[in-house]
Write a protein that holds these residues in place. Structure first.
Motif, mmCIF file in Angstrom:
data_model
loop_
_atom_site.group_PDB
_atom_site.id
_atom_site.type_symbol
_atom_site.label_atom_id
_atom_site.label_comp_id
_atom_site.label_asym_id
_atom_site.label_seq_id
_atom_site.Cartn_x
_atom_site.Cartn_y
_atom_site.Cartn_z
ATOM 1 N N LYS A 218 38.283 85.196 22.291
ATOM 2 C CA LYS A 218 37.769 84.605 21.119
ATOM 3 C C LYS A 218 36.212 84.377 21.254
ATOM 4 O O LYS A 218 35.996 83.936 22.612
ATOM 5 N N PHE B 250 30.863 85.530 16.093
ATOM 6 C CA PHE B 250 31.843 86.346 15.531
ATOM 7 C C PHE B 250 31.265 86.464 13.814
ATOM 8 O O PHE B 250 30.927 85.248 13.205
ATOM 9 N N PRO B 251 31.104 87.745 13.213
ATOM 10 C CA PRO B 251 31.338 88.996 13.947
ATOM 11 C C PRO B 251 30.387 89.170 14.823
ATOM 12 O O PRO B 251 29.110 88.972 14.591
ATOM 13 N N HIS C 72 25.170 91.541 20.686
ATOM 14 C CA HIS C 72 26.452 91.916 20.872
ATOM 15 C C HIS C 72 26.593 93.221 21.513
ATOM 16 O O HIS C 72 25.626 93.728 22.150
ATOM 17 N N CYS D 237 34.753 94.588 10.554
ATOM 18 C CA CYS D 237 34.980 93.357 10.125
ATOM 19 C C CYS D 237 34.786 93.501 8.371
ATOM 20 O O CYS D 237 33.952 92.922 7.759
ATOM 21 N N LEU E 160 36.997 81.650 13.673
ATOM 22 C CA LEU E 160 35.992 82.717 14.387
ATOM 23 C C LEU E 160 34.553 82.745 13.930
ATOM 24 O O LEU E 160 33.612 82.978 14.903
ATOM 25 N N TRP F 27 36.805 92.780 17.400
ATOM 26 C CA TRP F 27 37.439 91.672 18.141
ATOM 27 C C TRP F 27 37.842 92.326 19.572
ATOM 28 O O TRP F 27 39.041 92.649 19.854
ATOM 29 N N LEU G 282 31.913 91.480 22.281
ATOM 30 C CA LEU G 282 31.828 90.226 22.262
ATOM 31 C C LEU G 282 31.079 89.660 23.599
ATOM 32 O O LEU G 282 30.278 88.763 23.530
#
Length: 366
Positions: free
Chosen positions: A3, A79-80, A238, A268, A306, A352, A357
Motif C-alpha cells: 500500500k 495512489f493512484p 511514479h 485505476c 488508498l 497497484w 508505487l
C-alpha cells in the motif's frame, strides 16, 4: 499487498521543504531530507523524472552508475501512482484525497462530462469540455511556490512552467546551472516528462529507454560537477510496468452497463453503472478479468484510504464511480476515442504493483 506509505513518500519531501522554510507541514516530513536540509545550502533543487521508478533505474543502470550510487532511500508514490495525482501531491504536500487530482480524466457533474484535467478537453476528444477550465475552477490549490515565496526565490523549470520553459534534459540541466550560479538562495523545482513518454510507447525494457537513462545519468553527473553549495534531490512521480491494453468496447456486456465511458486511469478505472445493473456488474466484470483487477465499491474504495488521509476534497465523491477497478496484474482497460481509436500503450502506471508505487530518493550534496 503493498500500500502507499504516505509517511514515507514523495509528498513527504515537500513537507520537509515546507518545514525547512518555516511553514507548517501538512503531513509527516522525511527524516533523511530533514537532515540534508540542516546544512542550509544556497540552492535546493528538486527534479522529478516522470516514470523513473526504482525498477526503471535498476533495469537500465548498473549499480555503480551515478544515479544509482546516490539513491538514499526507496520511497512511496501516492495512489493512484500517476502524474496528475503524484505531481500535485509533490507541489502541495497533500494527499490525493485532499487535493482531488486523482487521475487523468474525471467526471464533472457541472458539465456532465468526463474531462481531461490538464487540457480541459472532453475525454476522448480534442474539444474543450467547457469555456471554463473545470480543474482550474474546481480543483485549484495552493502550491509550495505560493507557500514559501515570501521566504526564498522560487523557480519552476518545466515544459509546463510559466517561468522557465524547457523541453529537453539538456535544457533542464543548462537552466538549473544558470539559476544556481545566480546570487541569492533559491528553491528550484524541475520536471521532465521522460522516461514516462518513451515507456508508454515502447515499454519499460525498450532499448531506447535504456539509451535515454544512460544519457540522463551522464548529463546529471556532469551537471553536479559544475555546481556548488547545492542540495540536489531527484525523485519520480511514479514507476512503470509493461502491460497489455484492452478496450472496453470489446466487452459489450460490460460496456452496455455503463452510463458513460471509464474515467480516472486505464489501471485505476472508475465505472458509473446504469440503474438495474449495480448488483450484476461485479460478477460480469470479474468473469471477464479474473485476477487482473481488484474491484471495489464506491464506499469500499474511499474507506481503503488508498487516496490517503486528511480532509476529503469536495469533488472526490463525484470522481469515484459506483465501482473502482484497480489493476493488480499486467493489464489496462480504456475506451475508444471519438475517432474509434484507443492508446495501445506498452507501458503504464496507476495500478497497484511495487513497480508502479516505489520510486527512488536520490540526493547529491554539492
Amino acid at each position: 499487498m503493498l500500500k502507499p506509505n504516505y509517511d514515507n513518500s514523495i509528498m513527504s519531501i515537500t513537507n520537509s521543504l515546507l518545514k525547512y522554510y518555516g511553514k507548517v507541514p501538512h503531513h509527516a516530513t522525511l527524516p533523511i531530507v530533514d537532515d540534508l536540509l540542516k546544512l542550509n545550502y544556497k540552492n535546493i533543487v528538486l527534479l522529478v523524472m516522470d516514470g523513473m521508478g526504482i525498477n526503471v533505474l535498476e533495469k537500465h543502470l548498473p549499480e555503480n552508475a551515478f544515479l544509482r550510487k546516490n539513491v538514499k532511500a526507496k520511497i512511496s508514490s501516492v495512489f493512484p501512482p500517476t502524474t496528475t495525482a503524484a505531481t500535485t501531491s509533490i507541489l502541495t504536500g497533500k494527499t490525493p484525497l485532499e487535493h482531488g487530482w486523482i487521475g487523468w480524466s474525471c467526471y464533472f457533474k457541472e458539465v456532465d462530462k468526463c474531462v481531461d484535467l490538464y487540457s480541459n478537453n472532453e475525454s476522448g476528444t480534442l474539444v474543450q469540455a467547457s469555456e471554463k477550465h473545470q480543474s482550474h475552477t474546481h480543483l485549484a490549490y495552493e502550491s509550495i511556490f505560493d507557500k514559501i515565496g515570501d521566504k526564498v526565490r522560487t523557480c519552476y523549470v518545466s515544459a509546463f512552467s510559466n517561468q522557465y520553459i524547457v523541453n529537453t534534459m539538456e535544457d533542464i540541466c543548462a537552466t538549473i546551472k544558470n539559476l544556481c550560479d545566480e546570487d541569492g538562495e533559491k528553491f528550484i523545482y524541475a520536471y521532465h516528462s521522460q522516461p514516462d513518454h518513451a515507456m508508454h510507447d515502447f515499454g519499460v525494457l525498450a532499448n531506447c529507454v535504456n539509451e535515454m537513462m544512460i544519457d540522463y545519468n551522464n548529463q546529471l553527473e556532469m551537471l553536479m560537477n559544475e555546481l556548488s553549495d547545492t542540495l540536489f534531490l531527484i525523485t519520480a512521480d511514479h514507476g512503470m510496468t509493461d502491460i497489455t491494453m484492452k478496450c472496453v468496447e470489446d466487452y459489450p456486456q460490460i460496456n452496455e452497463m455503463l452510463i458513460r465511458h471509464i474515467c480516472v486511469e486505464p489501471r485505476c478505472c472508475s465505472f458509473y453503472v446504469k440503474d438495474g445493473h449495480i448488483e450484476e456488474f461485479p460478477k460480469v466484470f470479474n468473469e471477464a478479468f479474473p485476477d487482473k483487477f481488484w474491484l471495489l465499491t464506491h464506499d469500499e474504495f474511499l474507506q481503503s484510504e488508498l487516496l490517503g488521509i486528511g480532509e476529503k476534497h469536495s469533488k472526490i465523491k463525484d470522481f469515484v464511480g459506483d465501482y473502482m477497478a484497480i489493476a493488480v496484474a499486467d493489464i489496462a482497460l480504456w475506451y475508444k476515442d471519438i475517432n474509434g481509436e484507443y492508446n495501445d500503450f506498452k507501458g503504464a502506471h496507476a495500478g497497484w504493483t511495487k513497480e508502479e508505487l516505489i520510486v527512488p530518493l536520490i540526493a547529491i550534496e554539492v
